[in-house]
Design an enzyme around this catalytic site. Sequence first.
Site, PDB file in Angstrom:
ATOM      1  N   ASN A 241       0.961  -1.222  -0.085  1.00  0.00           N
ATOM      2  CA  ASN A 241      -0.063  -0.051   0.070  1.00  0.00           C
ATOM      3  C   ASN A 241       0.923   0.995   0.150  1.00  0.00           C
ATOM      4  O   ASN A 241       1.206   1.751   0.964  1.00  0.00           O
ATOM      5  CB  ASN A 241      -1.093   0.242   1.217  1.00  0.00           C
ATOM      6  CG  ASN A 241      -1.583  -1.164   1.173  1.00  0.00           C
ATOM      7  OD1 ASN A 241      -2.208  -1.678   0.092  1.00  0.00           O
ATOM      8  ND2 ASN A 241      -2.393  -1.682   2.472  1.00  0.00           N
ATOM      9  N   GLU A 322      -8.112  -3.684  -2.900  1.00  0.00           N
ATOM     10  CA  GLU A 322      -8.378  -3.016  -1.786  1.00  0.00           C
ATOM     11  C   GLU A 322      -8.196  -1.345  -1.938  1.00  0.00           C
ATOM     12  O   GLU A 322      -7.548  -0.566  -1.085  1.00  0.00           O
ATOM     13  CB  GLU A 322      -7.589  -3.474  -0.607  1.00  0.00           C
ATOM     14  CG  GLU A 322      -7.982  -5.008  -0.461  1.00  0.00           C
ATOM     15  CD  GLU A 322      -7.028  -5.586   0.735  1.00  0.00           C
ATOM     16  OE1 GLU A 322      -6.024  -5.167   1.208  1.00  0.00           O
ATOM     17  OE2 GLU A 322      -7.646  -6.339   1.626  1.00  0.00           O
ATOM     18  N   ARG A 355       1.257  -8.241  -8.003  1.00  0.00           N
ATOM     19  CA  ARG A 355       0.464  -8.975  -7.178  1.00  0.00           C
ATOM     20  C   ARG A 355      -0.741  -9.553  -7.913  1.00  0.00           C
ATOM     21  O   ARG A 355      -1.646  -8.743  -8.381  1.00  0.00           O
ATOM     22  CB  ARG A 355       0.298  -8.323  -6.017  1.00  0.00           C
ATOM     23  CG  ARG A 355       1.471  -8.010  -5.285  1.00  0.00           C
ATOM     24  CD  ARG A 355       1.252  -7.403  -3.938  1.00  0.00           C
ATOM     25  NE  ARG A 355       0.884  -8.359  -2.670  1.00  0.00           N
ATOM     26  CZ  ARG A 355       0.169  -7.989  -1.861  1.00  0.00           C
ATOM     27  NH1 ARG A 355      -0.814  -7.123  -2.213  1.00  0.00           N
ATOM     28  NH2 ARG A 355      -0.068  -8.819  -0.927  1.00  0.00           N
ATOM     29  N   ASP A 398      -6.758 -15.083   2.080  1.00  0.00           N
ATOM     30  CA  ASP A 398      -5.688 -14.189   2.559  1.00  0.00           C
ATOM     31  C   ASP A 398      -5.221 -14.735   3.899  1.00  0.00           C
ATOM     32  O   ASP A 398      -5.419 -14.480   4.968  1.00  0.00           O
ATOM     33  CB  ASP A 398      -6.656 -12.887   2.953  1.00  0.00           C
ATOM     34  CG  ASP A 398      -5.550 -11.639   3.118  1.00  0.00           C
ATOM     35  OD1 ASP A 398      -4.447 -11.685   2.930  1.00  0.00           O
ATOM     36  OD2 ASP A 398      -6.073 -10.706   3.845  1.00  0.00           O
ATOM     37  N   GLU A 420       3.900 -15.788  -2.666  1.00  0.00           N
ATOM     38  CA  GLU A 420       3.832 -14.810  -1.591  1.00  0.00           C
ATOM     39  C   GLU A 420       3.306 -15.512  -0.201  1.00  0.00           C
ATOM     40  O   GLU A 420       1.965 -15.928  -0.090  1.00  0.00           O
ATOM     41  CB  GLU A 420       2.925 -13.518  -1.761  1.00  0.00           C
ATOM     42  CG  GLU A 420       3.065 -12.816  -0.799  1.00  0.00           C
ATOM     43  CD  GLU A 420       2.362 -11.444  -1.219  1.00  0.00           C
ATOM     44  OE1 GLU A 420       2.253 -10.637  -2.141  1.00  0.00           O
ATOM     45  OE2 GLU A 420       1.479 -10.806  -0.199  1.00  0.00           O
ATOM     46  N   GLU A 426      -0.559 -11.996  10.915  1.00  0.00           N
ATOM     47  CA  GLU A 426      -1.723 -11.392  10.913  1.00  0.00           C
ATOM     48  C   GLU A 426      -3.164 -11.958  11.421  1.00  0.00           C
ATOM     49  O   GLU A 426      -3.815 -11.718  12.193  1.00  0.00           O
ATOM     50  CB  GLU A 426      -2.242 -10.878   9.332  1.00  0.00           C
ATOM     51  CG  GLU A 426      -3.264  -9.961   9.280  1.00  0.00           C
ATOM     52  CD  GLU A 426      -3.542  -9.535   8.016  1.00  0.00           C
ATOM     53  OE1 GLU A 426      -2.534  -9.502   7.026  1.00  0.00           O
ATOM     54  OE2 GLU A 426      -4.528  -9.096   7.635  1.00  0.00           O
ATOM     55  N   TRP A 581     -16.461  -8.964   3.755  1.00  0.00           N
ATOM     56  CA  TRP A 581     -15.393  -8.647   4.636  1.00  0.00           C
ATOM     57  C   TRP A 581     -15.972  -9.224   6.009  1.00  0.00           C
ATOM     58  O   TRP A 581     -15.666  -9.162   6.967  1.00  0.00           O
ATOM     59  CB  TRP A 581     -15.407  -7.154   4.825  1.00  0.00           C
ATOM     60  CG  TRP A 581     -14.612  -6.514   3.865  1.00  0.00           C
ATOM     61  CD1 TRP A 581     -13.808  -7.125   2.924  1.00  0.00           C
ATOM     62  CD2 TRP A 581     -14.311  -4.995   3.349  1.00  0.00           C
ATOM     63  NE1 TRP A 581     -13.028  -6.063   2.278  1.00  0.00           N
ATOM     64  CE2 TRP A 581     -13.462  -4.727   2.614  1.00  0.00           C
ATOM     65  CE3 TRP A 581     -15.059  -3.909   4.043  1.00  0.00           C
ATOM     66  CZ2 TRP A 581     -13.103  -3.580   1.921  1.00  0.00           C
ATOM     67  CZ3 TRP A 581     -14.721  -2.802   3.492  1.00  0.00           C
ATOM     68  CH2 TRP A 581     -13.789  -2.606   2.532  1.00  0.00           C
TER      69      TRP A 581
END
Length: 739
Positions: A241, A322, A355, A398, A420, A426, A581
Site C-alpha cells: 500500500n 483494496e 500481485r 488471505d 507470496e 496477521e 468482509w
Amino acid sequence: MHKLFHKLFPPVLAALLLAAGLTSANAATSTASKPVPDEDGYNLWLRYQPLAPAAQARLKAQARSIVLTTPITPTTTAAVAELQRGVAGMAGIDAPAQTATIADGALVLGTAATLPGLDSTLKTELAKLGNEGYLLRAARLQGRPVTLIAANTDIGLLYGAFAWLRATAGGTAPEASSAPKLQLRLLNHWDNLDRHVERGYAGASIWDWWALPEITDSRYTDYARANASLGINGTVLNNVNSKPEVLTPAYIAKAAAVADVLRPYGIKVFLSARFSTPLELKQTDTADPLSPAVQTWWKNKADEIYRAIPDFGGFLVKANSEGQPGPQDYHRSHADGANMLAAALAPHHGIVMWRAFVYAPQAGKETDRARQAFEEFKPLDGKFASNVLVQVKNGAIDFQPREPFHPLFGAMPNTPLMMEFQITKEYLGFSTDIAYLGTMFEEVLESDTMQQGQGKGPTVAQVIEGSHTLDGKPPLTGMAGVANIGVDRNWTGHHFDQANWYAFGRLAWNPQASARAIAVEWAAQSFGNDARVIGPVVDMLMRSRETVVDYMTPLGLHHIMGTAHHHGPAPWVNDLERPDWNPVYYHRAARDGIGFDRTASGTNALEQYAPALARLYADPRTTPEKYLLWFHHLPWTYAMPSGRTLWAEIIDHYDRGVAGARDLQSRWDALRGVVDARRHAEVAQRLRRQVQNAELWRNACIAYFQSVSGLPLPNGVTPPPQPLEYYKAIHFPYAPGRG
Ligand code: GCV
C-alpha cells in the site's frame, strides 16, 4: 588491536574488517569463556555459542586459519569476518585470516580458478552450482588437509561460509553442495514511511526513513547478515500500500543508502510502486499505462533510480486491489500495467512483481472472493513481459491459518508465478501466539496441483521452481515473505517467531526442504545444540500451527477473526460494508448447517482447480477433512469419519486447540533452567496469553455456533463460561498492526 591480526591480514582487508567492527579480536572476546548469559534474542540464530569440548576440538582442527584465495571485496570480507566470529564464539579461538599460505587444518575459501590444485571432480561439481551455490568439503590442497568452502562467486562464498557455520553450530554434517532452487528470495516489508508497519507486531519499522540517508542504523548490517545466512537476496523496503513519495529523489537517496549497506551481503533493494505515482506527483495528467507521457515518466524514473542504485531490483505492485490505483482505472488490464513498468525497468535488468491479490473493487459486484484472482489473471497467461512475475498468495483468500493452495498455481504455465507467504502472523495470533509457519509453508509447497492427474503433480513447489513451463525456457522464479521484523530487541516480538523468518528463508532456498529439519536447525542454533532443548522445542514448533488452526478455524473454517485488526474471534460479524468482509459470509452457519459450498451446487470455485482435484474435492467424503468447510456446506449432523457429528467434531477441535495451547505451555515450563532465564520468562509470559487467547476463541465460537445451530452441547463438553453477548462485547480498539 591484535598484532597477529595485522601481521597475517593484509591492510586492506584489515581495514574493511575494522570498519565493519567484525575483527577476529573483537569476536574472540565475545562469549568464548563466559558462562551462557541471559539472552535478549538480538543475535537470532547467529549466536555462535561455545560447543561441547569434543566438537570444539574438531572445530579447532578444521579452522586453524582462514585462507581467502579470491580477491578481497566487501562480500569476501563479510564471509571471512563471519567465519572468524563463528569460530571465536564456538571454539574460543582467534583464527587468523590470511590470503596466501595454505597450511594443514586451514579453512580455505575460493573458486575453481583460485583454489590451488583443486581436483577436476570438484571443479566439475562446482561448475554446476551456478552463481549462488557453494560446495563444502574436506579435501587436500597442495597436499595439505583442509576444509574447503568453494563457490563460483563472492556471494556463493558468503553463503558457503554461513552454511558451514550452521552445520558446525548444529553439530550436523555440512551439506556437500547446495544451490538455490529459486532465483528471487525476497522479504516484503509492509513498512510505511512513518515507520508504522502494517500487520507488524514487533515494533516500528527498522527503516528509519527520517534519519536516512545520512544516518544508517548498525541494525541494517545485522539484518543483512541474518538474511544472507539464509540466502535471502532481496528486500522490498516499503508497504505494497505504497505512497508516491517513495519514488521522489529524497526517498530514492534514502533507499540507496540502505542498498549500500545490504549490497555486500548479496541483498538487492526493491520498492513497492504506487501505480498512480506520476499523476499524484502532478507530473502527468493521467496514470494510463498506454499514455506515452506516462510511459516516458516511468522510463525516466527507472533511469533515475538506477543512477542512484545500480543494482536496484525492481518494483512490487499492488494494483486495483483494496482501493489501490491500477490500470483498470483506465480500462486496461493487469498485463498492460505490468508490462509498461517492465519496459521501463528492462534496460536495467530490473523486474516487476505484480500481485495477484485482487478482489472486486466495488461492493455489490463480487463473486465468491476465492474465485476472483483466478478470474482476472488466468486469461492473462502468457501476456506478461519476460521480466514480470505474478506474485500469488499461498491461498485464494488471505493468509488464513489454513487455506488450500491458490488455484492459480499450475494454471498459468506460460507465466512465472512467484509465491507470496506471510511471515508476520496477521491471522495466527500476532506475536503473542506460537505458530511455526514452516509446517504451513511446507503443506502448501508439497500440495499436488494434479494438473497432470492425481499424484502426478506438479506440486506447488515444482510450479514455482519453474519446472512446469510449456515452452521449457527457464523462467524467472521466486518466493516472497511478508516480513515479521521490527525494532523490538529480538526483531520479531516473540522469540519463536524468529523461526518463521528462518523457515521462510530456508524454504525460499529450497522449497522442497523439510519443515522439521529446518526446525531442528533453528532450535539447535537458537537455543543450543543440546538434546534436552532441541527435542522439546522442535516438538513445540511442529505441533504449534495445528493447535492454532484448532482453536481458531478448524475443518476449513476461515476469516472469522475480528474486524480490521484480525485478532480474536468474531464469527457473528455481519454488518460490514462489503459482504466479503463479514465472517458470516465465510462460515455460512445457519440452522441447516455450516460451511461454504464451493462445489458446482454453490459458487463452483472448485472448477478453478485441475479436473482431478476438482473431482476429488467435489465429494465431502473425499475432501481432506482439513478443507471440509472450505468447500462444503454440510448439516450439523453430518457423520464424520470419527463417528462424531460435524457439530461434535467442531467442538472437539476447539477443545483440542485449548488443550494444545496448554500443552505448549507445560512443555515450555519443563525447560525452565535449561533455556536461559530471560528468554524462558519472556516466552512463558506469551504462552500464558496464548492459552487465554485459545480459551477465548473456543468459548466464543462454541457459544456463537450453538446459537445458530440450536443444538445442545455433546455430553461431557464444558459449556462456555459466559453467554454469547459477553464475547460479542469484547473489543480490541487498539490492536496493533492495522492498515
Ligand atoms: C497490505 C490483507 C491485509 C492487508 C494487506 C492486504 C494485501 O487484506 O489485511 O493489510 O495490505 O492483505 O496483501 O495487500
